[in-house]
Write a protein that holds these residues in place. Structure first.
Motif, short mmCIF file in Angstrom:
data_model
loop_
_atom_site.label_atom_id
_atom_site.label_comp_id
_atom_site.label_asym_id
_atom_site.label_seq_id
_atom_site.Cartn_x
_atom_site.Cartn_y
_atom_site.Cartn_z
N ARG A 70 0.82 -1.21 0.00
CA ARG A 70 0.00 0.00 0.00
C ARG A 70 0.86 1.26 0.00
NH1 ARG A 70 -5.37 -0.82 1.42
NH2 ARG A 70 -5.45 1.22 2.41
N GLU A 71 2.07 1.13 -0.54
CA GLU A 71 3.05 2.23 -0.59
C GLU A 71 3.65 2.29 -1.99
OE1 GLU A 71 3.96 4.32 1.88
OE2 GLU A 71 2.69 3.39 3.40
N PRO A 72 4.15 3.47 -2.39
CA PRO A 72 4.90 3.54 -3.64
C PRO A 72 6.14 2.65 -3.56
CG PRO A 72 4.35 5.74 -2.86
CD PRO A 72 4.01 4.78 -1.76
N VAL A 73 6.48 2.02 -4.67
CA VAL A 73 7.69 1.21 -4.76
C VAL A 73 8.53 1.79 -5.88
CG1 VAL A 73 8.62 -1.08 -5.29
CG2 VAL A 73 6.56 -0.87 -3.89
N GLU A 74 9.76 2.15 -5.52
CA GLU A 74 10.67 2.77 -6.49
C GLU A 74 11.97 1.99 -6.53
OE1 GLU A 74 12.94 6.98 -7.37
OE2 GLU A 74 12.08 6.65 -5.40
N LEU A 99 8.87 3.34 -10.97
CA LEU A 99 8.04 3.75 -9.86
C LEU A 99 6.64 3.19 -10.06
CD1 LEU A 99 7.41 5.58 -7.34
CD2 LEU A 99 6.95 7.42 -8.98
N ALA A 100 6.11 2.54 -9.04
CA ALA A 100 4.72 2.06 -9.06
C ALA A 100 4.03 2.58 -7.81
CB ALA A 100 4.67 0.53 -9.08
N VAL A 101 2.79 3.05 -7.99
CA VAL A 101 2.00 3.54 -6.87
C VAL A 101 0.68 2.78 -6.83
CG1 VAL A 101 3.02 5.86 -6.88
CG2 VAL A 101 0.94 5.43 -8.18
N VAL A 111 -7.27 -1.19 -2.12
CA VAL A 111 -6.38 -1.02 -3.26
C VAL A 111 -7.15 -1.47 -4.51
CG1 VAL A 111 -4.25 -1.78 -4.37
CG2 VAL A 111 -4.28 -1.37 -1.91
N LEU A 112 -7.38 -0.51 -5.40
CA LEU A 112 -8.12 -0.78 -6.63
C LEU A 112 -7.21 -1.22 -7.77
CD1 LEU A 112 -10.55 2.29 -6.68
CD2 LEU A 112 -11.00 -0.02 -5.83
N GLY A 113 -5.91 -0.94 -7.63
CA GLY A 113 -4.96 -1.30 -8.68
C GLY A 113 -3.62 -0.64 -8.44
N THR A 114 -2.82 -0.59 -9.50
CA THR A 114 -1.51 0.06 -9.44
C THR A 114 -1.25 0.79 -10.75
OG1 THR A 114 -0.33 -1.88 -10.26
CG2 THR A 114 -0.50 -1.64 -7.86
N LEU A 115 -0.43 1.81 -10.65
CA LEU A 115 0.00 2.59 -11.79
C LEU A 115 1.52 2.65 -11.75
CD1 LEU A 115 -0.60 4.51 -14.17
CD2 LEU A 115 -0.88 6.36 -12.49
N GLY A 116 2.17 2.24 -12.84
CA GLY A 116 3.63 2.21 -12.86
C GLY A 116 4.21 2.89 -14.07
N ALA A 134 0.89 9.86 -7.69
CA ALA A 134 -0.18 9.49 -6.74
C ALA A 134 -1.45 10.28 -7.03
CB ALA A 134 0.29 9.72 -5.30
N GLU A 135 -1.32 11.54 -7.45
CA GLU A 135 -2.49 12.34 -7.83
C GLU A 135 -3.18 11.74 -9.05
OE1 GLU A 135 -1.14 16.36 -8.39
OE2 GLU A 135 -0.60 16.57 -6.27
N VAL A 136 -2.39 11.30 -10.02
CA VAL A 136 -2.97 10.65 -11.20
C VAL A 136 -3.69 9.38 -10.76
CG1 VAL A 136 -2.49 9.54 -13.42
CG2 VAL A 136 -1.26 11.63 -12.78
N ALA A 137 -3.09 8.63 -9.84
CA ALA A 137 -3.73 7.41 -9.32
C ALA A 137 -5.07 7.73 -8.66
CB ALA A 137 -2.80 6.69 -8.35
N CYS A 138 -5.15 8.87 -7.98
CA CYS A 138 -6.43 9.29 -7.38
C CYS A 138 -7.47 9.56 -8.45
CB CYS A 138 -6.24 10.53 -6.50
SG CYS A 138 -5.40 10.22 -4.95
N GLU A 139 -7.03 10.18 -9.55
CA GLU A 139 -7.94 10.44 -10.67
C GLU A 139 -8.40 9.12 -11.30
OE1 GLU A 139 -9.31 13.26 -11.74
OE2 GLU A 139 -8.31 14.41 -10.17
N VAL A 140 -7.50 8.16 -11.39
CA VAL A 140 -7.86 6.83 -11.90
C VAL A 140 -8.94 6.24 -11.01
CG1 VAL A 140 -7.02 4.46 -12.21
CG2 VAL A 140 -5.64 6.38 -13.01
N ALA A 141 -8.75 6.31 -9.71
CA ALA A 141 -9.73 5.75 -8.77
C ALA A 141 -11.09 6.43 -8.95
CB ALA A 141 -9.24 5.93 -7.33
N ARG A 142 -11.09 7.74 -9.08
CA ARG A 142 -12.37 8.46 -9.26
C ARG A 142 -13.06 8.00 -10.55
NH1 ARG A 142 -9.88 12.36 -6.07
NH2 ARG A 142 -8.71 13.52 -7.61
N ALA A 143 -12.28 7.82 -11.61
CA ALA A 143 -12.86 7.36 -12.88
C ALA A 143 -13.41 5.95 -12.74
CB ALA A 143 -11.80 7.41 -13.99
#
Length: 146
Positions: A70-74, A99-101, A111-116, A134-143
């Motif tokens: 549940r954390e970014p992995v870099e 980088l994956a968030v 956790v709905l998914g990951t973005l890398g 992480a902000e883009v990931a939030c937008e993904v979740a909203r979509a």
């Protein structure tokens, strides 16, 4: 720019715009199905690796680690990762900095998914870049939740 990026969520054009924004050459978006991640869209991943990233268990590889922890992995240099996060097949991507968030539900509980994203050169992502992804990931979740 995040709203513009997520307007075509899941499309190759959407991912191309995201990668251009971060000056990256590879990217993946996975959606969670229980304790598994299913590939939604990918770019820059060699064809021979597609079967390995189509369905990933939580905890495996960079995307799976981001989902499980549940954390970014870099990784600054995927080609030289000695910590065991990167799997041997991942090195075939020729990506170095990655980088994956996690993509969280709006309440932050699921956790709905990951973005890398990844670069072909060794690279340390800045805190600002991690926050932007992480902000883009939030937008993904909203979509996804709409």
């Amino acid at each position: 720019m995040t709203r513009e990026l997520t307007s075509g969520l899941g499309s190759a054009d959407w991912l191309s715009a995201l990668l251009a924004d971060f000056d990256c050459q590879t990217g993946t978006l996975h959606r969670a199905d229980g304790e598994w991640l299913d590939l939604v869209v990918a770019q820059g991943v060699p064809d021979q690796l597609m079967p390995m990233i189509t369905r990933i268990p939580f905890g495996k590889g960079i995307a799976g680690a981001a989902a499980a922890t549940r954390e970014p992995v870099e990784l600054c240099n995927l080609q030289q990762d000695l910590g065991g996060v990167a799997k041997e097949g991942a090195r075939q991507t020729k990506v170095a900095g990655s980088l994956a968030v996690p993509v969280f539900s709006s309440n932050g509980e699921v956790v709905l998914g990951t973005l890398g994203i990844g670069k072909v050169v060794p690279y340390d992502f800045s805190d600002a870049e991690k926050e932007r992804l992480a902000e883009v990931a939030c937008e993904v979740a909203r979509a996804w939740e709409a």
